[in-house]
Design an enzyme around this catalytic site. Structure first.
Site, PDB file in Angstrom:
ATOM      1  N   ASP A 193       0.812  -1.208   0.000  1.00 16.73           N
ATOM      2  CA  ASP A 193       0.000   0.000   0.000  1.00 16.73           C
ATOM      3  C   ASP A 193       0.847   1.261   0.000  1.00 16.73           C
ATOM      4  OD1 ASP A 193      -2.640   1.206   0.117  1.00 16.73           O
ATOM      5  OD2 ASP A 193      -2.121   1.829   2.154  1.00 16.73           O
ATOM      6  N   ARG A 194       2.137   1.160   0.381  1.00 13.48           N
ATOM      7  CA  ARG A 194       3.008   2.337   0.417  1.00 13.48           C
ATOM      8  C   ARG A 194       3.471   2.756  -0.973  1.00 13.48           C
ATOM      9  NH1 ARG A 194       2.223   5.454   4.659  1.00 13.48           N
ATOM     10  NH2 ARG A 194       2.054   4.188   6.548  1.00 13.48           N
ATOM     11  N   MET A 274      -8.190   5.561   2.768  1.00 10.52           N
ATOM     12  CA  MET A 274      -8.323   6.716   1.880  1.00 10.52           C
ATOM     13  C   MET A 274      -7.069   7.002   1.069  1.00 10.52           C
ATOM     14  SD  MET A 274     -11.394   7.788   2.229  1.00 10.52           S
ATOM     15  CE  MET A 274     -11.220   9.341   1.368  1.00 10.52           C
ATOM     16  N   ARG A 275      -5.994   6.221   1.277  1.00 10.64           N
ATOM     17  CA  ARG A 275      -4.761   6.509   0.545  1.00 10.64           C
ATOM     18  C   ARG A 275      -4.962   6.368  -0.963  1.00 10.64           C
ATOM     19  NH1 ARG A 275      -1.317   3.680   3.333  1.00 10.64           N
ATOM     20  NH2 ARG A 275      -0.446   5.415   4.491  1.00 10.64           N
ATOM     21  N   ALA A 276      -5.796   5.412  -1.380  1.00  7.36           N
ATOM     22  CA  ALA A 276      -6.016   5.216  -2.816  1.00  7.36           C
ATOM     23  C   ALA A 276      -6.644   6.449  -3.448  1.00  7.36           C
ATOM     24  CB  ALA A 276      -6.898   3.991  -3.047  1.00  7.36           C
TER      25      ALA A 276
END
Length: 672
Positions: A193-194, A274-276
């Site tokens: 995810d990073r 919410m990072r996406a």
């Protein structure tokens, strides 16, 4: 310093080049993960990127690359007064897979810290990568403790180094770029995810493109400087476009319509957190700037989704990443706004070229091949496995639904690679004792060091309150954690196991154990036996995905050469022991215990099994015998192996609680 391969000389790989350039335009996109088979120019493209990045201004003589106009107030080399610094090219730092923790985060001089009370800090790779690129080749093979450190630094933008009460902090903001071959294992979801973007690459199946790749590579190897000179003009054009896009980026408008499309797309594909959404917004903005526009259009949002979402959507561990492009187009159409460019749908065949950001200029030379649609990649990873049913064999049976299992561990205390299965001596974990350091001291055992130095204080002329410490007094802390093992599956695919319902259950059980191996960071191997011989369907690898694919296509039928399967597994372990002697094996034999074919098949199978018992190899036999009359052959085989037998029903999590105790007890009795 060797001359890097020119970025503009790369052939094909449009998505890869675009993802890298978007990060050059907007470093806040968050880096890129490049997934693909070996020999697809992943590393070449990443190393070529650094030459396209603008120079950075730094404080002179600062080892941590502080910005001269906004220096880090907590810099270990500071404090720095704001002012004009010096410029240097953007730095790309490579993190080797086998790097130590001290090499990554830096190290303290423990002896000086104890004896003199000073912070003598030697920066690591995170400090060198600050305001540059941190490149990790084969990032999926990186040890877990290094991944944890990368996660912390990427999340906080700083690296913290602590050694026995001595603490150092420095800035660590970098563009994280990783390459990996999925056949060698997957990444932990937290690290996955990073990465802002992900790209799948594969070698072109177009002969003209392959010819051009070979022609350019040979020309570069013969004369790197001359080859780079021939592409200097194209490199300058790409570099100028990156600079122009960076200048335009603050003026790009991300309207409410585009934001609605981004939010709806992330919701439709059920991505976590919410990072996406944030990454998609930054990527779409960078795409517009790269295309020279001040407004984000629907095609920008679509291309951003294809780059930012495949590795974030919810999926089973053995599913390949990717997006349903029809679903993506439907979502964009449904939530298209007036200012989001909803009417400019590029269609599912548009891979990001044209107005949606496009691809970087390339193939400008006279020998460049004509553009053509790249064919879809073929079925990868089959390794020559038979796909059809031949004479005397049945069509492959689909695996039953996998279920949760509890851990099967190897008894004793190992020294293998960090993982989550069996007990082992590791660099991380709970402290269990101390020893004299072998080489560089990494984990100081303070109490043991003081105890070793205390008897010698008078002889060393101690006069004050400080402790006089010599190198011979230093003690390394010994720690206990968990290791990953080699789980070797030996699967009976003969006619005695070929009842379709039973074979589906067998495959489901093996798939469940593979899922457990995936979660525990094991290497896996797969040996199958049927007919008159045994085959290594999958040599030991970190890719449980490959093992699952081979299992799914496994045909059945024929006799049961049990001895051949065991001997083949023994040979696999012998070879792997030479390659990785510290990794301890766990053999899982999936069979009903029958042995047919050849002279004295049962006796020969018993002799083969006793080879494992003589070497102390931990083993489990999954008994697949069915029917009202049971011969108990699998239990006899487990006795010959010195292991434990368990039925398919007992393999489930609710029934397996006593199995680990049985495996340990059986092996401990064998050792005694």
């Amino acid at each position: 310093m060797s001359t890097p391969y020119p970025f503009s000389a790369l052939v094909g790989q449009d998505d890869l080049r675009l993802a890298l350039l978007l990060n050059a335009v907007s470093p806040q996109v968050g880096g890129v993960l490049v997934r693909g088979e070996k020999g697809t120019a992943k590393s070449t493209a990443v190393r070529a990127l650094s030459a396209l990045l603008p120079e950075v201004g730094i404080v002179a003589d600062c080892r941590f690359s502080c910005d001269p106009f906004a220096p880090d107030p907590g810099c270990p080399d500071g404090p720095h007064e704001p002012g004009v610094g010096v410029s240097r090219p953007a730095r790309m730092v490579e993190l080797p897979v086998g790097a130590s923790e001290d090499r990554l985060v830096g190290s303290l001089d423990i002896e000086r810290a104890l004896a003199e009370g000073v912070k003598a800090f030697e920066p690591g790779l995170l400090a060198s990568a600050n305001r540059g690129i941190l490149y990790v080749d084969e990032v999926n093979l990186l040890h877990d403790h290094l991944i944890d450190l990368l996660l912390d630094a990427a999340a906080m933008g700083a690296s913290y180094v602590e050694r026995e009460g001595v603490s150092v902090r420095h800035a660590a903001r970098f563009l994280l770029v990783g390459t990996m071959n999925p056949e060698e294992g997957e990444l932990r979801p937290q690290l996955l995810d990073r990465f802002g973007l992900t790209v799948e690459v594969a070698a072109s199946r177009e002969p003209d493109q392959r010819v051009e790749v070979v022609r350019r590579r040979l020309a570069y190897d013969d004369d790197p400087e001359g080859f780079a000179g021939r592409w200097a003009e194209d490199e300058a054009a790409v570099r100028a476009r990156v600079v122009a896009a960076r200048a335009l980026l603050p003026q790009v408008r991300l309207g409410d319509g585009a934001l609605r499309q981004i939010a709806a797309t992330c919701a439709a594909f059920e991505v976590d957190g919410m990072r996406a959404d944030i990454v998609m917004a930054r990527t779409a903005t960078a795409l517009a700037a790269w295309a020279g526009r001040e407004d984000v259009l629907a095609e920008d949002v679509r291309q951003a989704a294809l780059l930012a979402l495949p590795h974030r959507r919810r999926r089973n561990p053995f599913d390949a990443p990717g997006l349903d492009e029809d679903k993506l187009d439907e979502t964009l159409d449904e939530f298209g706004g007036d200012d989001g460019g909803g009417d400019n749908d590029p269609g599912p065949g548009d891979g990001g070229g044209g107005g949606g950001g496009g691809v970087p200029p390339q193939d400008q030379g006279p020998d460049a091949p004509a553009e053509g649609g790249a064919p879809a990649p073929g079925e990868a990873g089959d390794g020559g496995q038979p796909q059809g049913a031949g004479a005397g064999e049945q069509q492959p049976v689909r695996a039953a639904e996998p279920f949760r299992t509890k851990v099967l561990s190897v008894p004793g205390l190992g020294d293998g690679a960090a993982g989550r299965r069996s007990r082992a001596r590791t660099e991380h974990g709970r402290t269990t004792g101390s020893r004299r350091p072998r080489g560089t001291l990494t984990k100081l055992h303070l109490a043991a060091t003081v105890q070793a130095a205390a008897p010698h204080q008078r002889a060393r002329g101690r006069a004050g309150r400080g402790l006089v410490v010599r190198r011979d007094d230093l003690r390394q802390a010994t720690r206990e954690g968990r290791e990953g093992n080699l789980v070797l599956f030996v699967v009976d695919a003969s006619g005695s196991m070929a009842a379709r319902k039973r074979m589906g259950a067998v495959k489901g059980a093996v798939l469940s154990l593979l899922l457990d191996a995936y979660q525990r960071r094991d290497k896996v191997g797969l040996v199958t036996f049927r007919g008159s011989a045994a085959d290594v369907a999958l040599p030991p690898t970190s890719s449980v995905d490959a093992a699952a694919a081979r299992l799914e296509s496994l045909p059945t039928g024929g006799r049961t050469p049990l001895a051949a399967g065991l001997l083949k597994a023994h040979e696999v372990l012998r070879i792997e022991r030479l390659r990785d002697p510290a990794r301890r094996p766990l053999v899982v034999v999936v069979t009903d215990g029958r042995a047919t074919g050849g002279p004295e098949p049962v006796a020969l199978a018993g002799r083969a099994a006793r080879l494992f018992a003589a070497e102390g190899v931990a083993s489990v036999v999954v008994d697949c015998e069915a029917g009202p009359v049971r011969l108990g052959l699998a239990g006899q085989l487990a006795g010959e192996l010195g292991g434990t037998a368990v039925t398919l029903d007992e393999l489930r999590a609710d029934s397996i609680a006593g199995l680990v105790r049985d495996v340990r007890a059986g092996n401990e009795r064998k050792v005694a």
